[in-house]
Design an enzyme around this catalytic site. Structure first.
Site: not given
Lengths: 497, 327
Positions: B60, B129
């Protein structure tokens, strides 16, 4: 946590108070609500009570000293609590209140707290757990701000002191603290939240439980409608006044105002008064007359009443026994109360943008006291019997002279009577006590030659003078009131009619 | 007007903007061959080729940095994060590079780029998450933060975001992708920085954004049966916030509830409540209340997860409290 003892506003008009006597000594255990000192206000001698539990650590005002409202006059705290910062604040307040009566110099010197020479960036507002747990500082250590363990890398002492008073600490003390104590002195006690170091004194209104809780919207709506929140019942949590309460009260008010227009006197329960918006002509009268004669354009109406029947009544009642004795003043008060209930336009307050006409009669009674004058109030006098008025008037006068009146006993009058008859004054003019719009001055009862049925005879006579605020009361209005009063006093039987 | 999913609305926005401007390209994990982890980029690789639809490694920070570099040399990258939970690793590029580049270069390097992906909790994705990041991102001067709650707003705002010359954070929702709504076929934009009054009422204002707009609408439906009507303000853009729309509504209703997915502390609702207290102080009949996730990492167990999330029932309770009604 330490609690301040401040000079409280014990009356609505009090600006300063003279500490007459301390009722507690330094070191005494005190409980919240317990009287600490007697204070002479502009009106009476009253007690200041403790606003927290603990020990009266310091008395910052000497007996006989005068302090402005809000000034710190003492500190309540734990036996080992650091009250240095608070005491420093008191010293400042004392200084500003004028020096002659200031406390003993030793006390002032001890009170000065020390300003750190260089504030730490780490300290502001962040409570330090270590700081709270350390040994309590001893009495003399307590006066000094010391190094914050959080800021050991910094060269100065740490706590960002929010108390401006400590800025005034002497340089000598600062030097001593910086040189002698840096790095190892006992950490200063700090409040757990990083807030102000002392309990904030609740505001005057909150203390008296006077300020109703209300939402901002409710306050705005009430102010737009000219409503007094005191008269609205709150339905929100903890009695909070909210929008719907204002709306309900406004509806009720409108309804009762409609009803009150036809009835004469105290009709609906919530309609203690009616606010009358100023008509253009009233506004012009108000404006023009103020230009002519001071802020209250007063005019005077004098009348002489025949007191023959009133005197007869007094002696007749006196013969029935001491418990039935009434004074001339009692008769006048009763008659005035009745006359006011029939002429509410005289029983009114001038509120600047409107006139408040009261449907209840709260009669103020001027009482001379050695220091001046005070006007205790006989509430709802129109609904009270003469005997009640008599008892109450005597009681209030006595307590006024003893200076034991509570503020609520000398505020809220709708009209005032001032009687100097007992001093042999024939007639006089009294000065209106705003926002009331009239006051009645009562002279002595004297025998005078008067013409009755074409013959000169001796009759008991009494002169009264009504001072009227012309913005509220016109000549004819006042005259009609006096006409009614004359009828009542000259024919006391009318009072039972 | 066609009724399509939030997913397809985003897909249309990407396609239309890539057709319109060949500097626009998409990069991210599984955006190409796999057609997107949530199929948002479906068909784009086939239409625009692998120079403009770029599959990246699972890095990322790396590909967010490539995006910043591309923007510096004049391209208009769209960086997709498979979820904003993974974007935590890329925050240095988002916060320290993209947000500050224009400022620190003295205006020499505009950052016409979009960081987008699903935000907030779905179902049983557990503590790491299931997080809503808008208050983190909206905290940063230099970033625009968008959180559309409907397909219409998703398409119109994404197109505005791609055309904007500043770095835009675009927060979608896994649970939103399948929701449907009317979306016009013709080209349209939803302006950044403009909230929308999604429902008009008179008794209370609910301010929300993203997925919680759907909760607010359900609340409005249910309360309407009790005769309580709600102004539902959908912020759509969190930063720059459309304070006027919020204030106008609260001045009318005199009370507000702010609903958000994230945690309470320093949340978006705190900022909204602050604007309200500043601008509407004399209009408030009750304190502003907030509905938000419980102050815990998201639990995995289904029942506890449900209990931790803001929902219709909690919001109705809050509305009734600000209205001083029994609930």
């Amino acid at each position: 946590m330490a609690t301040k003892v401040v000079m409280e506003a014990l009356s609505p008009t009090m600006e300063e108070g003279r500490l007459v006597k301390w009722l507690k000594n330094e070191g005494d255990q005190v409980k919240s609500g317990e009287p600490l000192a007697e204070v002479e206000t502009d009106k009476a001698v009253m007690e200041i009570v403790a606003r927290g539990d603990g020990i009266l650590r310091k008395r910052l005002a000497a007996e006989g000293q005068t302090a402005p409202v809000g000034a710190l006059i003492g500190v309540i705290g734990g036996s080992d609590e650091d009250i240095g910062a608070l005491v420093g604040e008191g010293t400042k307040a004392e200084g500003s209140s004028g020096g002659a009566n200031a406390g003993p110099p030793a006390q002032q010197a001890a009170a000065a707290s020390v300003k750190p020479s260089k504030p730490s960036r780490a300290a502001e507002g962040i409570p330090s757990p270590q700081a709270e747990k350390t040994d309590p500082p001893s009495e003399d250590q307590a006066e000094v701000d010391v190094v914050d363990p959080d800021a050991s890398g910094e060269s100065g002492t740490a706590d960002v002191d929010r108390d401006p008073a400590s800025d005034q600490a002497s340089g000598e003390d600062t030097a001593q603290a910086a040189g002698g104590r840096m790095g190892n002195a006992a950490p200063r006690h700090r409040p757990p939240s990083g807030a102000q170091p002392a309990t904030e004194q609740p505001s005057h209104a909150e203390r008296d439980g006077e300020r109703p809780k209300s939402s901002p919207l409710a306050r705005r709506l009430a102010s737009e409608k000219g409503m007094d929140l005191q008269n609205v019942r709150g339905s929100g949590p903890a009695g909070r006044i909210i929008k719907r309460d204002i709306e309900a009260a406004a509806t009720a008010q409108a309804a009762s105002a409609g009803a009150g227009a036809v009835s004469n006197g105290p009709s609906a329960e919530h309609a203690d008064f009616e606010d009358i918006p100023l008509s253009p002509i009233r506004k012009t009268i108000a404006k023009r007359l103020i230009q002519s004669i001071g802020p209250i354009p007063t005019f005077y109406l004098t009348a002489e009443f025949d007191m023959a029947r009133a005197s007869e009544m007094r002696s007749a009642m006196g013969e029935m026994g001491d418990e039935f004795k009434v004074s001339v003043n009692d008769i006048v008060m009763k008659a005035v109360a009745i006359a006011l209930s029939r002429h509410p336009e005289v029983n009114a307050h001038w509120l600047g943008d409107r006139i408040r006409v009261f449907n209840r009669v709260h009669l103020g009674m001027a009482v001379a006291i050695p220091e001046g004058l005070i006007t205790p109030v006989i509430f709802d006098a129109d609904g009270k019997r003469m005997s009640q008025i008599s008892v109450e008037a005597r009681e209030l006068a006595k307590r006024a002279r003893d200076r034991k009146l509570k503020p609520e006993e000398y505020t809220g009058a709708t009209f005032t009577v001032s009687n100097l008859g007992m001093f042999g004054i024939d007639q006089f003019t009294a000065i209106i006590n705003p926002p009331e719009s009239a006051i009645l001055a009562v002279g002595s009862v004297e025998e005078k030659p008067v013409v009755v049925g074409g013959e000169v005879v001796a009759r008991k006579r009494m002169r009264v003078t009504l001072s009227c605020d012309h913005r509220v009361i016109d000549g004819a209005t006042g005259a009609k009131f006096l006409q009614t009063l004359r009828r009542l006093i000259e024919n006391p039987l009318m009072m039972v009619y | 007007m066609p009724v399509i999913t939030y997913r397809d609305a985003l897909n249309q926005a990407l396609r239309e903007e890539m057709q319109r401007d060949d500097r626009v390209f998409l990069m991210g994990e599984e955006v190409g061959v796999y057609q997107g982890a949530y199929k948002v980029s479906k068909g784009l690789l086939q239409e625009f080729g692998e120079m403009r639809v770029v599959d990246t490694p699972i890095t990322e920070l790396g590909f967010a940095g490539v995006g910043v570099g591309a923007a510096m040399v004049g391209l208009r990258p769209i960086v997709e994060f498979m979820t904003w939970n993974f974007a935590l690793l890329a925050l240095d590029q988002v916060v320290n590079a993209a947000a500050k580049m224009l400022y620190m270069s003295g205006g020499q390097y505009p950052m016409p780029m979009v960081f987008r992906g699903p935000n907030g909790a779905a179902l049983q994705l557990s503590a790491q998450h299931s997080q809503a990041w808008e208050s983190w991102l909206a905290h940063i001067p230099g970033l625009k933060v968008l959180a559309p709650g409907t397909p219409y707003d998703a398409k119109g705002l994404l197109k505005s975001a791609i055309r904007d010359d500043n770095p835009v954070v675009f927060l979608e929702g896994e649970m939103l992708y399948n929701t449907k709504g009317e979306v016009p076929e013709e080209d349209y934009l939803v302006p950044i920085g403009k909230a929308e009054l999604k429902r008009e009422g008179e008794h209370c204002t609910i301010v929300s954004h993203g997925k919680m707009v759907l909760v607010a609408m359900q609340v409005a439906d249910q309360l309407a049966k009790e005769g309580i009507t709600i102004d539902v303000v959908d912020l759509r853009t969190i930063r720059p916030m459309d304070v006027d729309t919020v204030v106008t509504s609260v001045r009318k209703t005199n009370r507000a509830v702010v609903v958000e997915e994230g945690w309470e502390f320093c949340g978006v609702g705190a900022q909204v409540a602050d604007y309200i207290q500043r601008e509407c102080f004399d209009d408030l009949d009750a304190p502003v209340l907030r509905v938000h996730q419980a102050d815990v990492p998201m639990p995995y167990a289904k029942a506890i997860e449900k209990a931790a999330k803001p929902d219709v029932r909690k919001t109705i309770d809050a509305v009734k409290r600000v209205m001083y009604l029994e609930s």
